[in-house]
Design an enzyme around this catalytic site. Structure first.
Site, PDB file in Angstrom:
ATOM      1  N   HIS A  35       0.780  -1.351  -0.237  1.00 42.26           N
ATOM      2  CA  HIS A  35      -0.050  -0.077  -0.028  1.00 42.26           C
ATOM      3  C   HIS A  35       0.772   1.070  -0.043  1.00 42.26           C
ATOM      4  O   HIS A  35       2.115   1.220   0.228  1.00 42.26           O
ATOM      5  CB  HIS A  35      -0.940  -0.077   1.135  1.00 42.26           C
ATOM      6  CG  HIS A  35      -0.674   0.104   2.543  1.00 42.26           C
ATOM      7  ND1 HIS A  35       0.035   1.132   3.090  1.00 42.26           N
ATOM      8  CD2 HIS A  35      -0.245  -0.951   3.425  1.00 42.26           C
ATOM      9  CE1 HIS A  35       0.525   1.115   4.361  1.00 42.26           C
ATOM     10  NE2 HIS A  35       0.207  -0.161   4.672  1.00 42.26           N
TER      11      HIS A  35
ATOM     12  N   CYS B 254       3.690  -4.412   6.570  1.00 47.36           N
ATOM     13  CA  CYS B 254       3.223  -4.221   5.197  1.00 47.36           C
ATOM     14  C   CYS B 254       4.249  -3.803   4.174  1.00 47.36           C
ATOM     15  O   CYS B 254       5.292  -3.396   4.839  1.00 47.36           O
ATOM     16  CB  CYS B 254       2.126  -3.315   5.088  1.00 47.36           C
ATOM     17  SG  CYS B 254       0.569  -3.833   5.794  1.00 47.36           S
TER      18      CYS B 254
END
Length: 178
Positions: A142, A153
């Site tokens: 992301h 992430c």
């Protein structure tokens, strides 16, 4: 639903394995047999061009350190990622940041599970635009900081996050290596 996602995001992945790259290097053809009918004092005539074996093909080298030929490759040690199609890089390398100490990004091969264009992280009270999830524990590509490590992430710049979101299909492989 968000409570469930927040709970899932806090779980960790165990038992992941690291992929291995196998480079294929062709071997040279064996030398032609020596004929005993040729006298040792006179040189053998050069072979005709039709008898000369073709040169060996160049070594097959993967364009990334990953062993997959289609999907996304992430190399944590260099903070880089690529999108590959048919063993060719179609996007990247792009700079990434990944999980900080205690929130390490898991190693292994994972399928793209889902995508959320305008995701919000409740545990970390932060936006996660262009989220492309590839683990059941909430790890995703992301948009995010390229200077501050994440909570697991893979942070990408805005253009790369949008590219990964739009070009990685559900089920496609994401390979994470050290």
């Amino acid at each position: 639903m968000r409570m469930l996602l927040a709970a899932v995001a806090l779980m960790s992945v165990a038992g992941c394995t690291q992929g291995t790259v196998h480079a294929e290097t062709p071997t040279a053809p064996p030398p032609p047999p020596v004929s005993s009918s040729v006298p040792t004092s006179s040189p053998a005539p050069p072979p005709s061009s039709s008898e000369t074996p073709p040169p060996p093909p160049p070594p097959v080298v993967k364009p990334t350190p990953c062993s997959i030929s289609d999907g996304a490759c992430i190399q944590l040690s260099t903070n880089q990622s690529w999108v590959v199609r048919g063993d060719k890089i179609v996007y990247g390398p792009v700079q990434i940041t990944h999980g900080r100490k205690g929130f390490e990004t898991p190693l292994g091969d994972f399928p793209v599970l889902r995508k959320v264009k305008n995701e919000w992280s409740k545990p970390y009270n932060a936006p996660m635009p262009w989220s492309t999830y590839f683990t059941n524990s909430g790890i995703a590509f992301h948009e995010g900081s390229l200077t501050v490590p994440s909570h697991g992430c893979i942070h990408l710049d805005p253009a790369a996050a949008q590219y990964y979101f739009q070009n990685l299909a559900l089920g496609e492989t994401v390979q994470v290596i050290a």
